[in-house]
Design an enzyme around this catalytic site. Structure first.
Site, PDB file in Angstrom:
ATOM      1  N   ASN A   5      36.330  25.063  31.747  1.00 24.90           N
ATOM      2  CA  ASN A   5      37.048  25.561  32.926  1.00 24.90           C
ATOM      3  C   ASN A   5      37.734  24.415  33.666  1.00 24.90           C
ATOM      4  OD1 ASN A   5      36.190  28.130  32.335  1.00 24.90           O
ATOM      5  ND2 ASN A   5      34.364  28.000  33.625  1.00 24.90           N
ATOM      6  N   GLU A  16      32.268  39.086  25.103  1.00 24.77           N
ATOM      7  CA  GLU A  16      31.095  38.874  25.971  1.00 24.77           C
ATOM      8  C   GLU A  16      29.896  39.698  25.526  1.00 24.77           C
ATOM      9  OE1 GLU A  16      31.640  38.648  30.146  1.00 24.77           O
ATOM     10  OE2 GLU A  16      33.548  37.606  29.973  1.00 24.77           O
ATOM     11  N   LYS A  76      30.006  47.124  28.480  1.00 25.06           N
ATOM     12  CA  LYS A  76      30.945  47.100  27.341  1.00 25.06           C
ATOM     13  C   LYS A  76      30.170  47.242  26.029  1.00 25.06           C
ATOM     14  CE  LYS A  76      34.863  46.595  27.303  1.00 25.06           C
ATOM     15  NZ  LYS A  76      35.989  47.567  27.427  1.00 25.06           N
TER      16      LYS A  76
HETATM   17  P1  NAD Z   1      42.134  45.238  34.222  1.00 21.68           P
HETATM   18  O1  NAD Z   1      40.968  45.229  35.145  1.00 21.68           O
HETATM   19  O2  NAD Z   1      43.291  44.347  34.507  1.00 21.68           O
HETATM   20  O3  NAD Z   1      42.720  46.722  34.111  1.00 21.68           O
HETATM   21  C1  NAD Z   1      41.910  47.842  34.016  1.00 21.68           C
HETATM   22  C2  NAD Z   1      42.781  49.074  34.165  1.00 21.68           C
HETATM   23  O4  NAD Z   1      41.952  50.231  33.981  1.00 21.68           O
HETATM   24  C3  NAD Z   1      43.422  49.203  35.550  1.00 21.68           C
HETATM   25  O5  NAD Z   1      44.765  49.600  35.419  1.00 21.68           O
HETATM   26  C4  NAD Z   1      42.601  50.291  36.214  1.00 21.68           C
HETATM   27  O6  NAD Z   1      43.339  51.032  37.184  1.00 21.68           O
HETATM   28  C5  NAD Z   1      42.214  51.160  35.024  1.00 21.68           C
HETATM   29  N1  NAD Z   1      41.000  51.943  35.258  1.00 21.68           N
HETATM   30  C6  NAD Z   1      39.816  51.491  35.757  1.00 21.68           C
HETATM   31  N2  NAD Z   1      38.939  52.509  35.836  1.00 21.68           N
HETATM   32  C7  NAD Z   1      39.581  53.618  35.367  1.00 21.68           C
HETATM   33  C8  NAD Z   1      39.200  54.973  35.188  1.00 21.68           C
HETATM   34  N3  NAD Z   1      37.968  55.405  35.524  1.00 21.68           N
HETATM   35  N4  NAD Z   1      40.092  55.835  34.659  1.00 21.68           N
HETATM   36  C9  NAD Z   1      41.339  55.414  34.329  1.00 21.68           C
HETATM   37  N5  NAD Z   1      41.757  54.151  34.491  1.00 21.68           N
HETATM   38  C10 NAD Z   1      40.889  53.264  35.009  1.00 21.68           C
HETATM   39  O7  NAD Z   1      41.537  44.961  32.784  1.00 21.68           O
HETATM   40  P2  NAD Z   1      42.136  44.087  31.596  1.00 21.68           P
HETATM   41  O8  NAD Z   1      41.835  42.659  31.831  1.00 21.68           O
HETATM   42  O9  NAD Z   1      43.541  44.518  31.334  1.00 21.68           O
HETATM   43  O10 NAD Z   1      41.182  44.562  30.402  1.00 21.68           O
HETATM   44  C11 NAD Z   1      41.513  45.721  29.649  1.00 21.68           C
HETATM   45  C12 NAD Z   1      40.423  45.958  28.615  1.00 21.68           C
HETATM   46  O11 NAD Z   1      40.325  44.837  27.750  1.00 21.68           O
HETATM   47  C13 NAD Z   1      39.029  46.159  29.216  1.00 21.68           C
HETATM   48  O12 NAD Z   1      38.377  47.160  28.477  1.00 21.68           O
HETATM   49  C14 NAD Z   1      38.341  44.812  29.009  1.00 21.68           C
HETATM   50  O13 NAD Z   1      36.951  44.984  28.861  1.00 21.68           O
HETATM   51  C15 NAD Z   1      38.988  44.355  27.723  1.00 21.68           C
HETATM   52  N6  NAD Z   1      39.085  42.900  27.526  1.00 21.68           N
HETATM   53  C16 NAD Z   1      39.628  42.119  28.505  1.00 21.68           C
HETATM   54  C17 NAD Z   1      39.771  40.748  28.288  1.00 21.68           C
HETATM   55  C18 NAD Z   1      40.380  39.836  29.325  1.00 21.68           C
HETATM   56  O14 NAD Z   1      40.345  38.612  29.148  1.00 21.68           O
HETATM   57  N7  NAD Z   1      40.976  40.357  30.392  1.00 21.68           N
HETATM   58  C19 NAD Z   1      39.344  40.177  27.073  1.00 21.68           C
HETATM   59  C20 NAD Z   1      38.765  41.015  26.108  1.00 21.68           C
HETATM   60  C21 NAD Z   1      38.662  42.376  26.347  1.00 21.68           C
HETATM   61  O1  DAU Z   2      35.748  36.823  27.218  1.00 26.23           O
HETATM   62  C1  DAU Z   2      36.458  37.982  27.538  1.00 26.23           C
HETATM   63  C2  DAU Z   2      36.284  38.293  28.994  1.00 26.23           C
HETATM   64  O2  DAU Z   2      37.057  37.326  29.711  1.00 26.23           O
HETATM   65  C3  DAU Z   2      36.730  39.706  29.363  1.00 26.23           C
HETATM   66  O3  DAU Z   2      35.894  40.631  28.724  1.00 26.23           O
HETATM   67  C4  DAU Z   2      36.657  39.929  30.883  1.00 26.23           C
HETATM   68  O4  DAU Z   2      37.183  41.198  31.214  1.00 26.23           O
HETATM   69  C5  DAU Z   2      37.494  38.852  31.543  1.00 26.23           C
HETATM   70  O5  DAU Z   2      37.405  38.985  32.940  1.00 26.23           O
HETATM   71  C6  DAU Z   2      37.044  37.455  31.114  1.00 26.23           C
HETATM   72  O6  DAU Z   2      35.716  37.179  31.617  1.00 26.23           O
HETATM   73  P1  DAU Z   2      35.315  35.737  32.214  1.00 26.23           P
HETATM   74  O7  DAU Z   2      34.184  35.920  33.123  1.00 26.23           O
HETATM   75  O8  DAU Z   2      35.213  34.736  31.131  1.00 26.23           O
HETATM   76  O9  DAU Z   2      36.701  35.421  33.008  1.00 26.23           O
HETATM   77  P2  DAU Z   2      36.957  34.827  34.495  1.00 26.23           P
HETATM   78  O10 DAU Z   2      38.427  34.607  34.590  1.00 26.23           O
HETATM   79  O11 DAU Z   2      36.301  35.636  35.542  1.00 26.23           O
HETATM   80  O12 DAU Z   2      36.226  33.428  34.422  1.00 26.23           O
HETATM   81  C7  DAU Z   2      36.564  32.463  33.430  1.00 26.23           C
HETATM   82  C8  DAU Z   2      35.648  31.275  33.610  1.00 26.23           C
HETATM   83  O13 DAU Z   2      35.992  30.621  34.835  1.00 26.23           O
HETATM   84  C9  DAU Z   2      34.183  31.645  33.738  1.00 26.23           C
HETATM   85  O14 DAU Z   2      33.413  30.645  33.100  1.00 26.23           O
HETATM   86  C10 DAU Z   2      33.907  31.630  35.233  1.00 26.23           C
HETATM   87  C11 DAU Z   2      34.879  30.571  35.742  1.00 26.23           C
HETATM   88  N1  DAU Z   2      35.409  30.777  37.105  1.00 26.23           N
HETATM   89  C12 DAU Z   2      35.981  31.977  37.404  1.00 26.23           C
HETATM   90  C13 DAU Z   2      36.496  32.215  38.655  1.00 26.23           C
HETATM   91  C14 DAU Z   2      37.114  33.536  39.004  1.00 26.23           C
HETATM   92  C15 DAU Z   2      35.372  29.735  38.029  1.00 26.23           C
HETATM   93  O15 DAU Z   2      34.883  28.641  37.737  1.00 26.23           O
HETATM   94  N2  DAU Z   2      35.915  29.969  39.274  1.00 26.23           N
HETATM   95  C16 DAU Z   2      36.450  31.167  39.630  1.00 26.23           C
HETATM   96  O16 DAU Z   2      36.898  31.323  40.805  1.00 26.23           O
END
Ligand code: NAD
Ligand code: DAU
Length: 379
Positions: A284, A162, A189
């Site tokens: 989506n 992102e 980020k």
């Molecule tokens: P998540 O929100 O599921 O988990 C975040 C974790 O960090 C939680 O366990 C929370 O308790 C902990 N945390 C939050 N604030 C904290 C703090 N101040 N100190 C210590 N711990 C803390 O997140 P996720 O989806 O597992 O994402 C993990 C990482 O990967 C993030 O950095 C996110 O930006 C990155 N990322 C996520 C995705 C995705 O699709 N979920 C994709 C690409 C990158």
């Molecule tokens: O691309 C990586 C990112 O993917 C990570 O860095 C983020 O931590 C992670 O949350 C995710 O971000 P998105 O915003 O893409 O994910 P989310 O699941 O929130 O939404 C996915 C898509 O679906 C987005 O286009 C918004 C849409 N959406 C989401 C929700 C929660 C809906 O249409 N309805 C919904 O209720």
């Protein structure tokens, strides 16, 4: 005559090969931040299964997104320690580097949900920027001081696609794409990526950055699209799709992301960033419809005889909603040899099976505070 052995001459390339081999085989003490969240927990399970030579210290604040039950089966002991605490607490983090001789950081901890960042950005700035800064400072003090002992350390900063902004109908993000974050989440980020990169260039801290696309799989908190839609579709609630539902995300099964992170620690070149993606672009609406169809097949139709697609409801769009993400991960493939192990079809089937068999996990995380969040977001 006694043959005098010539000293073995080691050239530059040999030295790199030896160093790489050493780092591949290295016994590591890994500080995992955010290990009780979605990706962090999957990472710890994977390390537990595949890297018996690594010890993990998991630092997690247990915010709403962190859950100890995500690490069911991981026991405290020689290979694992859990510390409840804040990555922005410098004294705590410095102390951990010292007590535990941390030589590797895998930094997941973050506020991660875009919608929450739109409603309240402050915590994103504190955790994602100041928290990352605190960790980088701790690593700098521990690894770059004259008295430092950590051999071949690594600081892997886990980031997101992102940071690159939003794509039009064609093209991909690669590692040279200019940063163009659009939400408070992605801006925070991006800031943390810049800080991590600056610590490499300025101080020589051995930083690696990964920028990954959307993950899905076990233990994902049901505020994100796939588990939210699963949960609502299972129980017959409406399925909120933002805008026209045609926004595109590039989905990657979480285990493949975790495999990539391990591969980058083993074989990555410090100072470089690596894009990670699944080559699974879906709108989506396609994702939501697929989940509906799978649940119709597995659970039968709704009590009123309707298919679950009938629950799809178009709702107001997310502010500043990025239209399309797509990742070019050829650097990771050619330099490191990583590739995803499952297609989207296989991954989503595994994910839905996991949620169906772990209904209790879902019920536990959907507590009072989740209900309040849901009401505020979706009415
Ligand atoms: P998540 O929100 O599921 O988990 C975040 C974790 O960090 C939680 O366990 C929370 O308790 C902990 N945390 C939050 N604030 C904290 C703090 N101040 N100190 C210590 N711990 C803390 O997140 P996720 O989806 O597992 O994402 C993990 C990482 O990967 C993030 O950095 C996110 O930006 C990155 N990322 C996520 C995705 C995705 O699709 N979920 C994709 C690409 C990158
Ligand atoms: O691309 C990586 C990112 O993917 C990570 O860095 C983020 O931590 C992670 O949350 C995710 O971000 P998105 O915003 O893409 O994910 P989310 O699941 O929130 O939404 C996915 C898509 O679906 C987005 O286009 C918004 C849409 N959406 C989401 C929700 C929660 C809906 O249409 N309805 C919904 O209720």
């Amino acid at each position: 005559m006694v043959a005098v052995k010539k000293p073995l001459r080691i050239g530059f390339i040999d030295r790199i090969a030896i160093k790489n081999k050493r780092s591949m085989e290295k016994i590591r003490t890994v500080l995992v931040t955010g290990g009780c969240g979605f990706i962090g927990a999957n990472f710890i399970h994977l390390v537990n299964e595949t890297r018996p030579d690594w010890r993990i210290v998991n630092l997690d604040l247990l915010t709403y997104a962190g859950n100890l039950s995500n690490l069911h089966g991981i026991e405290e002991g020689a290979r694992y320690r859990f510390v409840k605490g804040d990555i922005a607490d410098a004294a705590l983090v410095d102390g951990l580097f010292e007590q535990e001789n941390i030589d590797t950081v895998v930094h997941f901890a973050a506020e991660s949900h875009v919608d929450r960042s739109i409603v309240g950005p402050a915590e994103f700035i504190r955790t994602n920027i100041f928290g990352t800064f605190t960790l980088l400072e701790a690593a700098r003090k521990a690894w770059l001081a004259d008295s430092a002992e950590a051999a071949d350390p690594r600081f892997l900063h886990v980031s997101t696609d992102e940071v690159f902004g939003s794509l039009g109908d064609s093209g991909f993000f690669n590692e040279t794409t200019a940063y163009d974050p659009r939400s408070p989440y992605s801006a925070s980020k991006a800031s943390s990526d810049h800080l991590a990169s600056a610590y490499f260039h300025t101080y020589g801290l051995p930083v690696l950055i990964t920028n990954c696309s959307n993950n899905y799989g076990p233990y994902q908190f049901p505020e994100k699209l796939i588990p939210l839609i699963f949960n609502n579709a299972r129980t017959g609630r409406s399925l909120p799709v933002y805008g026209d539902g045609k926004n595109i995300r590039d989905w990657l099964y979480v285990n493949d992301h975790c495999q990539a992170i391990i591969a980058v620690i083993d074989k990555g070149t410090v100072g470089r960033s690596y894009n990670i993606g699944g080559n699974n672009e879906k709108t989506n609406l396609e994702v939501v419809s697929l989940i509906c169809d799978i649940l119709d097949e597995k659970l039968g139709l709704l009590p009123n005889g309707a298919v679950r697609r009938s629950l799809i409801t178009f709702v107001a769009d997310r502010l500043g909603h990025d239209r399309r993400y797509a990742i070019d991960s050829s650097r990771l493939k050619t330099e490191i040899g990583w590739q995803p192990s499952v297609t989207f079809g296989q991954g989503i089937a595994l994910t839905i099976d996991w949620y169906l068999t772990n209904q209790q996990w879902l019920d536990t995380v959907i507590d009072g505070s989740y209900q309040q969040y849901y009401e505020r977001m979706y009415g």
